[in-house]
Scaffold this motif. Structure first.
Motif, PDB file in Angstrom:
ATOM      1  N   GLN A 155       0.831  -1.205   0.000  1.00 58.65           N
ATOM      2  CA  GLN A 155       0.000   0.000   0.000  1.00 58.65           C
ATOM      3  C   GLN A 155       0.867   1.257   0.000  1.00 58.65           C
ATOM      4  O   GLN A 155       1.763   1.410   0.826  1.00 58.65           O
ATOM      5  N   GLY A 156       0.598   2.124  -0.965  1.00 58.67           N
ATOM      6  CA  GLY A 156       1.313   3.401  -1.037  1.00 58.67           C
ATOM      7  C   GLY A 156       2.739   3.322  -1.529  1.00 58.67           C
ATOM      8  O   GLY A 156       3.426   4.350  -1.560  1.00 58.67           O
ATOM      9  N   LEU A 157       3.198   2.131  -1.921  1.00 59.08           N
ATOM     10  CA  LEU A 157       4.603   2.008  -2.335  1.00 59.08           C
ATOM     11  C   LEU A 157       4.811   2.236  -3.835  1.00 59.08           C
ATOM     12  O   LEU A 157       5.663   3.027  -4.236  1.00 59.08           O
ATOM     13  N   TYR A 158       4.040   1.542  -4.656  1.00 60.20           N
ATOM     14  CA  TYR A 158       4.290   1.583  -6.097  1.00 60.20           C
ATOM     15  C   TYR A 158       3.076   2.040  -6.901  1.00 60.20           C
ATOM     16  O   TYR A 158       3.211   2.749  -7.896  1.00 60.20           O
ATOM     17  N   PHE A 159       1.888   1.602  -6.488  1.00 62.49           N
ATOM     18  CA  PHE A 159       0.668   1.935  -7.210  1.00 62.49           C
ATOM     19  C   PHE A 159      -0.389   2.404  -6.217  1.00 62.49           C
ATOM     20  O   PHE A 159      -0.281   2.178  -4.996  1.00 62.49           O
ATOM     21  N   ASN A 160      -1.432   3.067  -6.748  1.00 63.78           N
ATOM     22  CA  ASN A 160      -2.497   3.526  -5.847  1.00 63.78           C
ATOM     23  C   ASN A 160      -3.388   2.347  -5.436  1.00 63.78           C
ATOM     24  O   ASN A 160      -3.241   1.228  -5.932  1.00 63.78           O
ATOM     25  N   ASP A 161      -4.325   2.621  -4.529  1.00 62.55           N
ATOM     26  CA  ASP A 161      -5.165   1.545  -3.992  1.00 62.55           C
ATOM     27  C   ASP A 161      -5.982   0.853  -5.077  1.00 62.55           C
ATOM     28  O   ASP A 161      -6.165  -0.373  -5.046  1.00 62.55           O
ATOM     29  N   ARG A 175       5.130   1.888 -14.045  1.00 58.04           N
ATOM     30  CA  ARG A 175       6.117   2.293 -13.047  1.00 58.04           C
ATOM     31  C   ARG A 175       7.186   3.190 -13.674  1.00 58.04           C
ATOM     32  O   ARG A 175       7.805   2.821 -14.681  1.00 58.04           O
ATOM     33  N   PRO A 176       7.443   4.398 -13.141  1.00 56.92           N
ATOM     34  CA  PRO A 176       8.523   5.238 -13.660  1.00 56.92           C
ATOM     35  C   PRO A 176       9.850   4.482 -13.662  1.00 56.92           C
ATOM     36  O   PRO A 176      10.212   3.851 -12.666  1.00 56.92           O
ATOM     37  N   THR A 211      10.334   3.848  -3.819  1.00 60.21           N
ATOM     38  CA  THR A 211       8.884   3.958  -3.661  1.00 60.21           C
ATOM     39  C   THR A 211       8.428   5.332  -4.137  1.00 60.21           C
ATOM     40  O   THR A 211       9.241   6.250  -4.317  1.00 60.21           O
ATOM     41  N   GLY A 212       7.122   5.463  -4.355  1.00 58.10           N
ATOM     42  CA  GLY A 212       6.593   6.743  -4.799  1.00 58.10           C
ATOM     43  C   GLY A 212       6.790   6.953  -6.283  1.00 58.10           C
ATOM     44  O   GLY A 212       7.136   6.036  -7.033  1.00 58.10           O
ATOM     45  N   VAL A 221       9.882 -17.396  -1.477  1.00 59.53           N
ATOM     46  CA  VAL A 221      10.798 -16.256  -1.413  1.00 59.53           C
ATOM     47  C   VAL A 221      10.946 -15.841   0.042  1.00 59.53           C
ATOM     48  O   VAL A 221      10.049 -16.057   0.860  1.00 59.53           O
ATOM     49  N   GLU A 222      12.084 -15.256   0.353  1.00 59.58           N
ATOM     50  CA  GLU A 222      12.362 -14.837   1.730  1.00 59.58           C
ATOM     51  C   GLU A 222      12.130 -13.324   1.836  1.00 59.58           C
ATOM     52  O   GLU A 222      13.008 -12.523   1.505  1.00 59.58           O
ATOM     53  N   MET A 223      10.924 -12.954   2.281  1.00 57.17           N
ATOM     54  CA  MET A 223      10.553 -11.536   2.372  1.00 57.17           C
ATOM     55  C   MET A 223      11.427 -10.807   3.385  1.00 57.17           C
ATOM     56  O   MET A 223      11.729 -11.335   4.459  1.00 57.17           O
ATOM     57  N   GLN A 224      11.821  -9.588   3.017  1.00 58.67           N
ATOM     58  CA  GLN A 224      12.574  -8.729   3.938  1.00 58.67           C
ATOM     59  C   GLN A 224      11.630  -7.609   4.381  1.00 58.67           C
ATOM     60  O   GLN A 224      11.630  -6.509   3.844  1.00 58.67           O
ATOM     61  N   TRP A 225      10.813  -7.955   5.373  1.00 62.30           N
ATOM     62  CA  TRP A 225       9.729  -7.082   5.799  1.00 62.30           C
ATOM     63  C   TRP A 225      10.216  -5.751   6.346  1.00 62.30           C
ATOM     64  O   TRP A 225       9.478  -4.756   6.356  1.00 62.30           O
ATOM     65  N   ASN A 226      11.460  -5.722   6.802  1.00 65.42           N
ATOM     66  CA  ASN A 226      11.966  -4.483   7.404  1.00 65.42           C
ATOM     67  C   ASN A 226      12.384  -3.451   6.362  1.00 65.42           C
ATOM     68  O   ASN A 226      12.645  -2.291   6.700  1.00 65.42           O
ATOM     69  N   THR A 227      12.462  -3.860   5.083  1.00 68.36           N
ATOM     70  CA  THR A 227      12.896  -2.916   4.051  1.00 68.36           C
ATOM     71  C   THR A 227      11.734  -2.035   3.613  1.00 68.36           C
ATOM     72  O   THR A 227      10.574  -2.450   3.642  1.00 68.36           O
ATOM     73  N   LYS A 228      12.068  -0.834   3.191  1.00 63.86           N
ATOM     74  CA  LYS A 228      11.051   0.117   2.756  1.00 63.86           C
ATOM     75  C   LYS A 228      10.316  -0.369   1.516  1.00 63.86           C
ATOM     76  O   LYS A 228       9.115  -0.126   1.352  1.00 63.86           O
ATOM     77  N   THR A 229      11.048  -1.058   0.614  1.00 65.41           N
ATOM     78  CA  THR A 229      10.453  -1.503  -0.651  1.00 65.41           C
ATOM     79  C   THR A 229       9.728  -2.838  -0.521  1.00 65.41           C
ATOM     80  O   THR A 229       9.116  -3.302  -1.491  1.00 65.41           O
TER      81      THR A 229
END
Length: 631
Positions: free
Chosen positions: A395-401, A438-439, A446-447, A532-540
């Protein structure tokens, strides 16, 4: 039962010439065989005559030709109806009256098998096995008066039939045969009508077809052409000054031979010249070649390291070789695999990234399946419950809701499609929509900081998806080959092909080459974020990079060595960059361990974004792109 036994025994017998032939090369086999190449593609003999060398080598892939229709008919019948030929020959007699009756028979009144039997009978019982005709084209050699000629050598005919069955037999002029069939790596043996010299000038009158001086010059030019395109050539002729002049740039040796057709014993010794023309080392031409118009249908995206702008160079190099299958080991955007598909090659495509291998499954492996309106209705079915994974996680990282909800909806409806190819097409369209929306087409930030107002960024993801479906549907075509897409480790895959194209991640100490970091979102989308091994602490909200040997210098060296060793029997084309390691010289050194010939083509190339993009105005994205060629 006896015929079956003889046929079985013929498998273990090397055939000998079935014809007695003036100027035959049986007595030169101890010279011709050692001078023949140990390895070659096709064997071509366009003045086959008695075919002594052809039968001695018994090539698996052979082409024999002659301008004499009787010889060609005989070889065709030995290949197609050896039993019928043997049955007729067994009834033929070594009697002078019978001989002249057969000689006087008009061959046009006979079946092909009867005509072949006539040719072989006359050859075995006439004087010295000569082939001579009068001005009306009628065979006119007298009876040979031999006590016991072998008219029907059944064992040898069956052995010859075994070889001739797998041989292309052509009645044609030698030039036409060579221009149509000779290719790099072939072995061409030429035994043309000799230039007559005084020592055995009688030989001229026993030869049906004579070459004048101009004919000999044309033949010499053809030998040069064959050499230049990469053929191995052996040629025999008389020891005449003109022969030495025409072939002075080649290896020439002189050999004493017997001339059995001369009535005077003193004139039965002659000298034959053997001309040996080894193929020039292939010179790789580093010029682009026009690619198929079909490539215009390929749906491009901005992709790290895409070779879209290098396709003409890649095809320009590849087209200089003979091959039927291609292995694209690191398919990436799929553009190179698709290009080879448009050239009607069997394509085996592979990538360690799931979203990349899914693209080639949809557009390369798939030859005819497309998405229809019913399929779109299925994936747009809003009554299906979704897990909201994308909507929540990103949510809010790459695309709108709205876009995130659309992705979740498509994911939820994917399994409702009738087969895995349609699922692959939907995922390929969704990935393309995400990349275009995605730009810069990447997910390392993000953004929308790189929003440049392009139309792609103003469309909703659903609109992008529908456009992607149309583009991907339009790119599906059948090239008549069984193409394959795999998602495997390039170092361990069992896939192999005639030509292997290698475009691995480029190692550079100045930047990373991690595709997962840039494309983790679309990679997770295709994998449904499983295994896959998610890295939940990363911003992306990326996941852990896949292990790859190309992430270190030592690993890159070892990986190239393993790849070149594994595919050493294939033609190799390797893309690599001048700002990457190993260096050009080091790459050449690794490749020459496994390939006899290695060339490098250098192309000025500009990537869509550089490896030091923060240096505005000094972006290091213009480099020399190397195409290493091993063969």
């Amino acid at each position: 039962m006896r015929q079956e036994k003889l046929f079985e025994e013929s498998k273990y017998i090397k055939p000998r010439p079935v014809l007695k032939w003036a100027g035959g090369k049986t007595q030169m086999l101890d010279i011709l065989v050692p001078n023949s190449p140990k390895k070659y593609n096709k064997y071509i003999e366009p003045f086959v005559g008695g075919g002594a060398l052809f039968f001695e080598l018994s090539p698996e892939d052979g082409i024999i030709a002659d301008s004499n229709p009787d010889i060609i008919n005989l070889y065709e019948i030995i290949a197609e109806d050896v039993d019928g030929l043997i049955d007729i020959l067994k009834e033929m007699k070594n009697e002078e009256e019978f001989y002249y009756t057969i000689r006087a028979t008009d061959p046009t009144t006979l079946t092909k098998t009867e005509s072949a039997a006539r040719t072989l009978y006359l050859n075995r019982t006439c004087y010295n096995g000569l082939y001579r005709v009068n001005k009306k084209g009628q065979f006119n050699v007298p009876f040979g008066k031999y006590k016991n000629p072998k008219i029907c050598d059944e064992e040898n005919l069956r052995a010859a039939s075994r070889v001739l069955k797998s041989t292309k037999i052509i009645h044609s002029d030698y030039i036409d045969v060579l221009r149509k069939y000779a290719e790099p790596g072939d072995f061409v043996f030429l035994d043309p009508p000799y230039i007559p010299i005084s020592q055995y000038s009688d030989f001229k009158r026993y030869t049906k077809e004579q070459f004048d001086e101009e004919d000999q010059k044309v033949l010499a030019e053809e030998v040069k052409r064959l050499r230049d395109i990469g053929c191995h050539v052996l040629l025999t002729n008389s020891n005449h000054p003109l022969v030495h002049e025409l072939y002075k740039e080649f290896e020439i040796s002189v050999h004493q031979t017997k001339r059995n057709i001369n009535s005077k014993a003193s004139k039965r010794i002659g000298e034959d010249v053997l001309v040996k023309a080894e193929p020039f080392k292939r010179r790789i031409i580093g010029e682009p070649k026009e690619i198929s118009k079909e490539m215009e249908k390929f749906p491009p995206t901005r992709f790290m390291g895409s070779k879209e702008k290098l396709l003409g160079y890649i095809w320009g190099i590849a087209s200089q070789f003979k091959f039927e299958s291609v292995l694209d080991l690191f398919s990436g955007s799929g553009v190179v695999s698709y290009m080879f598909k448009t050239q009607n090659k069997q394509v085996l495509s592979n990538d360690y990234m799931s979203f990349s291998s899914n693209i080639t499954k949809a557009l390369v492996e798939n030859n005819h399946v497309v998405l229809d309106e019913k399929d779109i209705e299925i994936v747009f079915d809003e009554t299906t419950l979704t897990d909201n994974f994308v909507s929540t996680t990103f949510q809010g990282l790459y695309f709108n809701d709205e876009d995130n909800a659309f992705i979740d909806l498509v994911r939820a409806n994917l399994d409702k499609l009738e087969n895995d190819i349609k699922q692959s097409l939907v995922l390929a369209a969704l990935v393309r929509a995400c990349l275009k929306k995605r730009p810069r087409g990447i997910f390392t930030y993000t953004g929308n900081r790189y929003n440049d107002g392009r139309r792609d960024l103003t469309l909703s993801l659903k609109e992008q998806f529908l456009e992607a479906v149309e583009a991907i549907n339009g790119a599906v075509f059948d090239n008549g080959k069984e193409n394959i897409s795999r998602n495997e480790d390039s170092l361990s895959t069992e896939l192999s092909a005639d030509l292997v194209y290698i475009d691995p991640p480029y190692y550079s100490p100045l930047s990373d080459n991690e595709y997962v970091r840039r494309y983790h979102f679309v990679e997770g989308l295709v994998k449904n974020w499983k295994n896959v091994e998610m890295q939940w602490n990363t911003k992306t909200k990326k996941f852990k990079n896949y292990p790859t040997p190309f992430s270190t210098l030592e690993g890159a060296y070892k990986a190239f060595d393993r790849l070149f060793e594994r595919h050493q029997n294939s033609i190799l084309i390797v893309s690599y960059s001048s700002n990457s390691l190993p260096t050009k010289e080091e790459m050449l050194a690794i490749m020459t361990k496994y390939k006899k010939n290695v060339d490098v083509v250098s192309v000025n190339h500009k990537y869509s974004f550089g490896n030091q993009g923060h240096k505005v105005g000094n972006n290091k994205n213009t480099v020399e792109e190397y195409l290493f060629v091993g063969y």
